[in-house]
Motif scaffolding. Structure first.
Motif: not given
Length: 290
Positions: A181, A184-185
């Protein structure tokens, strides 16, 4: 290496962070497993020897050895029932069992000559202590055997090790999800900005980016957005300048610079246009020559 250079941020984090952490955790857990097992074995061995010597020392005669009440009190005093891996057998001089506590284990018919010895038999470590009378004859009364069930001990520690590895695996899976996560950010805005810059290279000015929660990404996006706005302003200004220049060139091409009147070329163009209009639409025009 080209392979590592082509890896994404997410793959690098998983490969260089989660992978080594998992391997290191398993190695440390394995060393801790061996160390705990060794400590437990040493503690049980010491307890077995102490218990065997204690029971051997408090039995003074043959009558006591065959007294069930007395032996029962001794077994209770030994507190071996609190140790799941220890078992005890008290036998007479003929090696016939008189009392036992815990799980059963086999005793070799041929016993060594030593008064105190630790024997290994299958999955058990057996501590044997001979019981002698307090008389001057120092007569052999019997034997005290305290066994350590190493098979059960190792199996329980192995199950605990597997359970801990499972906990570590679960924790690392959750960490992997969190890393994915986070990566991806970071990587998604970078991919968006890369795509926008590629469009900018081929001439598109619509490269503005949305807001991101990371300050570093926000700064980069703000810079790209500012460049996009500046380029749009420059492009609009250039269009106006070009339009003005084109209009001025058209005027200069059709008018005399001294009088400001249309020149011969413009006159011929207008006459040609009027003649075409007459032919196509039968319109009426007036030409005045002075």
């Amino acid at each position: 290496m080209p392979f590592f250079q082509n890896l994404s941020i997410q793959s690098r984090l998983l490969l260089f962070v989660i992978g080594p952490v998992f391997a290191l955790s398993c190695i440390l857990l394995l060393f801790d497993f061996k160390e705990q097992l060794q400590r437990e074995e040493d503690k049980l061995s010491q307890h077995a020897l102490t218990t065997a010597k204690f029971l051997s020392a408090v039995i003074h005669n043959q009558t006591e050895l065959h007294s069930k009440d007395y032996i029962g009190r001794l077994l209770k005093a030994s507190q071996l029932n609190r140790e799941p891996y220890l078992s005890l057998i008290i036998s007479d001089a003929d090696n016939q069992a008189i009392a036992n506590l815990g799980t059963s284990f086999n005793i070799s018919e041929t016993l060594p000559q030593q008064d105190t010895i630790v024997m290994q038999q299958n999955t058990h470590d057996i501590t044997m202590v001979k019981v002698f009378s307090t008389e001057s004859t120092h007569r052999l009364l019997g034997y005290v055997f305290v066994a350590i069930d190493k098979g059960s001990l190792i199996e329980d520690h192995r199950q605990a090790f597997i359970k801990n590895v499972g906990y570590i695996t679960l924790a690392l899976i959750l960490c992997s999800i969190l890393v994915s996560w986070v990566s991806r950010s970071i990587s998604q805005p970078i991919r968006d900005m890369t795509s926008a810059l590629k469009r900018f290279v081929i001439g598109s000015q619509q490269v503005s980016q949305g807001k991101n929660t990371l300050p570093e990404i926000q700064s980069l996006q703000s810079t790209i957005n500012q460049i996009s706005r500046d380029m749009q302003h420059v492009e609009a200004d250039m269009r106006h300048r070009i339009q003005d220049a084109q209009a001025q060139l058209r005027y200069q091409a059709r008018h005399d610079a001294l009088t400001g009147l249309v020149n011969r070329q413009e006159l011929e163009r207008r006459l040609q246009q009027a003649l075409q209009d007459v032919k196509q639409h039968r319109a009426n025009h007036v030409f005045c020559y002075m």
